[in-house]
Design an enzyme around this catalytic site. Structure first.
Site, PDB file in Angstrom:
ATOM      1  N   LYS A 196      78.791 -43.935  47.514  1.00 30.54           N
ATOM      2  CA  LYS A 196      78.880 -44.655  48.794  1.00 30.54           C
ATOM      3  C   LYS A 196      79.675 -45.830  48.356  1.00 30.54           C
ATOM      4  O   LYS A 196      78.936 -46.561  47.471  1.00 30.54           O
ATOM      5  CB  LYS A 196      77.695 -44.917  49.403  1.00 30.54           C
ATOM      6  CG  LYS A 196      77.909 -45.679  50.573  1.00 30.54           C
ATOM      7  CD  LYS A 196      76.431 -45.789  51.361  1.00 30.54           C
ATOM      8  CE  LYS A 196      76.644 -46.471  52.603  1.00 30.54           C
ATOM      9  NZ  LYS A 196      75.284 -46.852  53.311  1.00 30.54           N
ATOM     10  N   LYS A 248      81.253 -41.126  50.568  1.00 36.04           N
ATOM     11  CA  LYS A 248      81.453 -41.923  51.732  1.00 36.04           C
ATOM     12  C   LYS A 248      82.174 -43.192  51.550  1.00 36.04           C
ATOM     13  O   LYS A 248      81.631 -43.833  50.525  1.00 36.04           O
ATOM     14  CB  LYS A 248      80.062 -42.144  52.336  1.00 36.04           C
ATOM     15  CG  LYS A 248      79.996 -42.899  53.769  1.00 36.04           C
ATOM     16  CD  LYS A 248      78.626 -43.267  54.464  1.00 36.04           C
ATOM     17  CE  LYS A 248      78.500 -44.107  55.479  1.00 36.04           C
ATOM     18  NZ  LYS A 248      77.237 -44.373  56.246  1.00 36.04           N
ATOM     19  N   TYR A 313      82.269 -38.566  63.952  1.00 37.85           N
ATOM     20  CA  TYR A 313      81.784 -38.716  65.387  1.00 37.85           C
ATOM     21  C   TYR A 313      82.768 -37.819  66.310  1.00 37.85           C
ATOM     22  O   TYR A 313      82.280 -37.613  67.470  1.00 37.85           O
ATOM     23  CB  TYR A 313      82.071 -40.217  65.614  1.00 37.85           C
ATOM     24  CG  TYR A 313      81.315 -41.245  64.711  1.00 37.85           C
ATOM     25  CD1 TYR A 313      80.070 -41.445  64.968  1.00 37.85           C
ATOM     26  CD2 TYR A 313      81.886 -41.675  63.635  1.00 37.85           C
ATOM     27  CE1 TYR A 313      79.140 -42.211  64.293  1.00 37.85           C
ATOM     28  CE2 TYR A 313      80.905 -42.427  62.795  1.00 37.85           C
ATOM     29  CZ  TYR A 313      79.783 -42.548  63.149  1.00 37.85           C
ATOM     30  OH  TYR A 313      78.983 -43.443  62.232  1.00 37.85           O
TER      31      TYR A 313
END
Length: 325
Positions: A196, A248, A313
């Site tokens: 991340k 990510k 999303y």
């Protein structure tokens, strides 16, 4: 006769292109991140993420059911509490917003989807960091692990199939695995946010969770310039018992994603984050790009780079587009 090789022969018709396509995206490979806001009486639009909402507990369940019916493979749930404190106590409270919402979802959906939970403190702390702070203001790694263990057990108790530690604390996977096993949750898996990065693209997400952060998270999230470090983090998480690993953000780190795929012997996920979403939505709203084609192209690129699972999303919309093809 030149040219002797004509690759265009395999591009002549839609049927031909479909037949020889090397990379596919299917709804089952997509995970929908969702936000639930404590005390909300109606869904709250997130201005920097058009079409994404902070849900009420009721609207969260309704949207989750719709996502599952659309064929989406899983849901990643984030909580937005009404009150915060220095140690993020709402994260371990069985009645806290995230745990209550997980219980709602598990009661409604059972095992019909994979229910994932954000196992991190940043939404719950009044300083916005992903862990508890030491006296000098730095994030205390080992003290944070204690809270993560409690948080993971609370989320498993509430119904999470996978807990998602995203705080990038050293040793977090091993500590959480031990906590879950000792509490009897040996079947609850861990989706490790192994690589991340300290990205500039998290801005819209901070609106989505009403983040209280000032400053940055560079002392625990990775330097965007480092690729080999990501592989070390992945190797450590695998050794500690991660059931899945994640990169990510997704789009700016496709090279890292490919490298992780080559060494991981577990499923690899990638998170197409809020800033990636916002950029495409803004460009599409201005008429600069074709929205549907761009979304599907970005998802295909993430799959092509090696992701078995993509958090996005656009999961529900993309599922409908893919099933239409």
């Amino acid at each position: 006769m030149f040219p002797a090789h004509r690759p265009r022969r395999l591009r002549t018709t839609a049927a031909m292109r479909r037949l020889v396509s090397e990379t596919t995206v299917r709804p089952r490979q997509l995970v929908l991140p969702m936000f639930v806001k404590e005390g909300a009486t109606q869904p709250v639009a997130i201005s920097s993420m058009p079409g994404v909402f902070q849900h009420t507990r009721e609207s969260l369940v309704k949207a989750a059911v719709e996502a599952v019916q659309a064929g989406v493979g899983g849901l990643m749930v984030f909580g937005v509490p009404a009150e915060r404190d220095a140690v993020g106590s709402g994260a371990t409270d069985p009645n806290g917003i995230l745990n209550a919402a997980l219980n709602d979802l598990r009661s409604e959906l059972g095992d019909s989807t994979v229910l994932m939970s954000d196992c991190c403190l940043d939404e719950f702390t009044d300083h916005g960091h992903c862990g508890v702070l030491a006296v000098d203001g730095t994030v205390d790694n080992d003290a944070t692990l204690e809270v993560y263990g409690e948080m993971a057990v609370a989320q498993a108790s509430a119904g999470a199939h996978l807990v998602g530690p995203s705080g990038m604390m050293d040793g977090q996977i091993g500590f959480i695995r031990t906590a879950l096993d000792e509490a009897g949750f040996t079947d609850t898996g861990i989706l490790a946010y192994s690589a991340k990065y300290a990205s500039a693209l998290y801005g819209p997400f901070r609106e989505a969770v009403d983040s209280q952060l000032t400053g940055d998270r560079k002392t625990y999230q990775q330097d965007p310039g480092n690729g080999r470090e990501a592989l070390r983090e992945v190797a450590l998480d695998l050794a500690e018992g991660a059931d899945m690993v994640m990169v990510k953000p997704a789009g700016p780190y496709l090279d890292v994603l490919r490298s992780v795929k080559e060494i991981a012997d577990v499923p690899v996920a990638a998170y197409q984050i809020s800033g990636e979403y916002a950029m495409v939505e803004a460009a599409a709203a201005n008429g600069w790009i074709d929205r549907e084609r761009t979304v599907l192209e970005t998802l295909t690129s993430i799959r092509r780079a090696g992701a078995d699972v993509v958090l996005t999303y656009w999961a529900v919309e993309a599922a409908a587009w893919l099933d239409r093809e």
